[in-house]
Design a protein around this motif. Structure first.
Motif, PDB file in Angstrom:
ATOM      1  N   ALA A   1       1.819  81.436  71.691  1.00 37.50           N
ATOM      2  CA  ALA A   1       1.133  81.697  72.968  1.00 37.50           C
ATOM      3  C   ALA A   1       0.596  80.397  73.568  1.00 37.50           C
ATOM      4  O   ALA A   1       0.668  80.182  74.786  1.00 37.50           O
ATOM      5  CB  ALA A   1      -0.003  82.695  72.749  1.00 37.50           C
ATOM      6  N   ILE A   2       0.079  79.520  72.717  1.00 39.56           N
ATOM      7  CA  ILE A   2      -0.432  78.234  73.207  1.00 39.56           C
ATOM      8  C   ILE A   2       0.706  77.377  73.745  1.00 39.56           C
ATOM      9  O   ILE A   2       0.596  76.761  74.814  1.00 39.56           O
ATOM     10  CB  ILE A   2      -1.191  77.505  72.078  1.00 39.56           C
ATOM     11  N   LEU A   3       1.811  77.334  73.019  1.00 38.14           N
ATOM     12  CA  LEU A   3       2.941  76.514  73.455  1.00 38.14           C
ATOM     13  C   LEU A   3       3.546  77.045  74.752  1.00 38.14           C
ATOM     14  O   LEU A   3       3.942  76.259  75.626  1.00 38.14           O
ATOM     15  CB  LEU A   3       3.999  76.474  72.356  1.00 38.14           C
ATOM     16  N   ILE A   4       3.615  78.365  74.890  1.00 34.07           N
ATOM     17  CA  ILE A   4       4.120  78.946  76.143  1.00 34.07           C
ATOM     18  C   ILE A   4       3.195  78.587  77.299  1.00 34.07           C
ATOM     19  O   ILE A   4       3.637  78.284  78.414  1.00 34.07           O
ATOM     20  CB  ILE A   4       4.272  80.471  76.003  1.00 34.07           C
ATOM     21  N   GLY A   5       1.893  78.583  77.019  1.00 34.26           N
ATOM     22  CA  GLY A   5       0.939  78.146  78.044  1.00 34.26           C
ATOM     23  C   GLY A   5       1.141  76.690  78.428  1.00 34.26           C
ATOM     24  O   GLY A   5       0.990  76.315  79.596  1.00 34.26           O
ATOM     25  N   ASP A   6       1.494  75.862  77.454  1.00 35.15           N
ATOM     26  CA  ASP A   6       1.777  74.451  77.752  1.00 35.15           C
ATOM     27  C   ASP A   6       3.000  74.320  78.654  1.00 35.15           C
ATOM     28  O   ASP A   6       3.011  73.501  79.587  1.00 35.15           O
ATOM     29  CB  ASP A   6       2.001  73.677  76.452  1.00 35.15           C
ATOM     30  N   VAL A   7       4.028  75.111  78.360  1.00 32.38           N
ATOM     31  CA  VAL A   7       5.228  75.088  79.204  1.00 32.38           C
ATOM     32  C   VAL A   7       4.877  75.494  80.631  1.00 32.38           C
ATOM     33  O   VAL A   7       5.293  74.851  81.607  1.00 32.38           O
ATOM     34  CB  VAL A   7       6.317  76.017  78.626  1.00 32.38           C
TER      35      VAL A   7
END
Length: 740
Positions: free
Chosen positions: A394-400
């Motif tokens: 979820a954090i990485l998707i938010g970064d994208v």
């Protein structure tokens, strides 16, 4: 007093004026001769420095301020004129200055301390790295003097100018930064300079990590501010000493000293964060070394022993990356990986996670190469592929999503989109597709794109994505989609009708759109001949040729990279070639109903699969009399024939075999028959088409074994590799004759 004193003592004593006034100056002529004397021999220089130590002790005991002042002036002159032999007397001079600073009768006199600073500055400018880096006694004396000097300037005199001058003097010392015993004076000096600078310029002392609104220092000191000023903008020799001190430590290419100075700056900013101060100083750092600031700020995050506030460090990084400060040599990917690591290590801290995300996006404010943003997204994709935990994903998707939000123009490839899209929701997919540029690298990427769209359950998402695909790739989307949905879809699905509906809009064919609505309502699929109807007229559909080739070609031999080329791997000829109606002016064929029918028969397996194939000829067994009659057939002039097509090698080979068979028959016959031309002779032989067709019955006879073997490959005429006949085979609409 001794009557007979050594010459060096006489020369030194002659430099002192008589009297007890505190503002004495050494006699100029005597001092010049003394300098000449000490330059003649090294031993004399050592004697003079030793004598100055003794005389200073006497003057200090008798409170002779004027004589002490003269001694300090003489020391300064000797250092400047005998710098090559500085190591001979520098320790004696440091001892003299230390005694002056520790004497309560002199250390509160500003004029004496100024002379001490002047003599010390000359020593720092001329001392070599061998002494500051390895002479233990010198290092001890140097450290003792500096400590005393800062104490006197700050505590006893409270004189900022003397304090800052001492800081500048330290910056002159060669290789000071590489000696761990005394390099702590560098951050200490920088800290003093920053304190005085922010006191004199309050704008840089306020807690500010937001948007600048006030005026800054400028090199012209004008009221008009066009950009953030920096240390490199100030050239005035009479500038503030705090600015000069900062220039001494930051406007340098000595990386060891610069690194220590930047560390001191970051420590100061942790207590009093101000982005304008950071930018002001960074503008003074040589452009090729400014990246060190960002590297050290990120190191604050990863250093477990550092107790700095990570939010402040991250915001300082963002402010610097978003400013007009030029930074070269910064490894964006390396910085990103370190921030990502720190972010994933602090999953429970929402503030840190959010600020890391913003800082990663701010890395794109400094673009160093074309594919930088794509590389950053690719790094996030690798993390997503290797991460199994849902919180981390979820954090990485938010970064994208944050990276895509701050992206100014499309700059990623379709392959990266296909890899990242499965992790994104609907809005994320749309935002990600907007970041895809319209360049296409080939392969089956568009097939994969349509396959991905087909698997989306949301009808609105499918519709929007297909529409965006057509907007971005236009004709390539049309032809690739035609290939994909024709060959891979065998049952009614929503994406199938959405594609054809979008294709009808793109081609501006109303009947096509009406048929799509009808098919969608009845849940039926288009047949190939129905689709050919929309691609049969070049006037209404400029993609008719390529579209038809897709519909009648072997899909496994057609790649998406072929869609821009006119050379398609074909299983059959185009419908226009089958009909044989060529426009002599344009070189193209026109289609009619019989053409469509022949294409339909070919697709259904009821017609010839190759116009040039031997199987396309009439299969009737020729008789011997027929073959003899063919020998005497008149030759025709082929030069006048305009409608010619190059025959396949398989046909030529079979005709060649027949001619040799006829030659055998002629030898057995006593009748005078016409000479049979071999394939190597210049003039072609004209055979009747029906006679040749009947010769297929000869396949069972032993002499035609080679012909029988060739029959097995006639279904794929383009793959034959016969080289025994090079002439053309001409076919006409007026006769049923083949010319070899």
């Amino acid at each position: 007093m001794r009557i007979f004193s050594p010459k060096h003592q006489k020369l030194v004593n002659q430099c002192y004026p008589s009297g007890r006034t505190p503002d004495k100056k050494p006699k100029s002529s005597e001092t010049s001769y003394l300098l000449y004397y000490v330059n003649s021999r090294r031993s004399k220089l050592e004697k003079v420095s030793t004598y100055l130590v003794k005389r200073t002790n006497v003057d200090l005991n008798h409170r002779r301020i004027g004589n002490v002042a003269v001694t300090l002036d003489i020391m300064h002159d000797i250092v400047e004129h005998c710098k090559e032999n500085l190591n001979v007397f520098v320790k004696d001079f440091l001892n003299i200055m230390i005694k002056i600073l520790t004497n309560n009768n002199f250390n509160n006199d500003v004029s004496i301390i100024e002379l001490v600073e002047r003599a010390f500055a000359s020593i720092c400018r001329n001392v070599d790295g061998a002494m500051s880096g390895g002479d233990a006694e010198f290092i001890k004396l140097y450290s003792s003097f500096e400590k005393l000097y800062f104490d006197v300037a700050r505590e006893i005199l409270d004189n900022d100018d003397l304090l800052l001058k001492g800081c500048i003097d330290i910056s002159y010392t060669t290789d000071l930064a590489i000696n761990p015993q005394i390099n702590h004076f560098i951050p200490r000096s920088v800290m003093y300079a920053l304190e005085k600078f922010t006191e004199r310029y309050p704008r840089y002392s306020a807690l500010d990590l937001g948007t600048p609104t006030d005026q800054y220092i400028t090199k012209s000191l004008s009221k008009v501010q066009t950009r953030t000023a920096g240390l490199d903008d100030i050239y005035n020799t009479n500038a503030d000493l705090s600015v000069k001190t900062l220039q001494a430590y930051f406007t340098t290419t000595e990386t060891n000293k610069l690194t220590l100075a930047i560390r001191a700056l970051l420590d100061f900013l942790e207590r009093s964060p101000n982005k304008d101060l950071l930018q002001f100083i960074c503008n003074g750092i040589p452009v090729q070394l400014r990246y060190i600031v960002v590297v050290l700020l990120i190191r604050h995050l990863t250093d477990s022993g550092n107790k700095a506030d990570p939010i402040i460090s991250l915001r300082l990084i963002s402010s610097l990356l978003g400013s007009d400060v030029s930074i070269v040599g910064l490894s964006i990917m390396d910085m990103m990986r370190k921030i990502l690591k720190f972010q994933l290590e602090n999953l429970s801290n929402v503030k840190i996670v959010d600020q890391c995300r913003k800082t990663i996006a701010d890395l794109n404010n400094k673009i160093y190469y074309r594919g930088q943003i794509a590389d950053m997204l690719f790094e996030l994709e690798l993390k997503l592929q290797s991460t199994k935990g849902e919180p981390e994903r979820a954090i990485l998707i938010g970064d994208v999503d944050e990276l895509l939000t701050h992206m100014s123009k499309p700059c990623i490839g379709l392959e990266l989109f296909l890899n990242l899209a499965p992790f994104m929701d609907f809005s994320g997919k749309l935002k990600l597709f907007d970041a895809v540029d319209n360049r296409f690298s080939g392969g089956n990427l568009l097939f994969q794109l349509f396959e991905m769209i087909t698997g989306i359950e949301n009808a609105e998402a499918q519709k929007i994505l297909i529409h965006l695909v057509f907007q971005k790739y236009k004709s390539l989307a049309l032809l690739s989609g035609l290939n994909y949905f024709t060959e891979n879809i065998t049952e009614p699905i929503r994406a199938y009708y959405l594609y054809h509906s979008e294709a009808a809009i793109f081609l501006k064919i109303d009947n096509y759109g009406t048929q799509v609505d009808l098919k969608s309502k009845n849940q039926t699929l288009f047949s190939r001949d129905e689709l050919i109807d929309f691609y049969s007229d070049e006037r209404s559909n400029k993609y008719s040729k390529k579209g038809t080739q897709i519909l009648v070609s072997n899909p496994h031999n057609l790649s998406t990279s072929d869609l821009f080329s006119d050379n398609y791997p074909q299983r059959t000829n185009t419908f226009s070639e089958m009909n044989g109606n060529r426009d002599s002016t344009t070189g193209t064929f026109s289609a009619n109903n019989s053409t469509k029918a022949s294409i339909t028969r070919s697709l259904n397996g009821n017609g010839p699969t190759d116009l040039h194939s031997w199987r396309g000829l009439k299969n009737s067994a020729p008789k011997v009399t027929d073959l003899k009659r063919a020998i005497s057939s008149p030759r025709k002039n082929i030069a006048a024939r305009s409608n010619t097509m190059r025959g396949s090698q398989s046909v030529k080979s079979k005709v060649t075999n027949i001619t040799f068979l006829l030659n055998e028959l002629r030898n057995d016959n006593d009748e005078n028959t016409s000479h049979i031309m071999t394939p190597d002779e210049d003039q072609p032989l004209v055979l009747d088409k029906n006679d040749i067709a009947r010769s297929s019955s000869m396949r069972s006879t032993p002499p035609l074994t080679h012909l029988e073997n060739n029959e097995t490959n006639l279904s794929n005429a383009e793959q034959d590799n016969f080289q025994d006949a090079q002439e053309e085979i001409n076919m006409t609409n007026q006769t049923d004759r083949i010319v070899v």
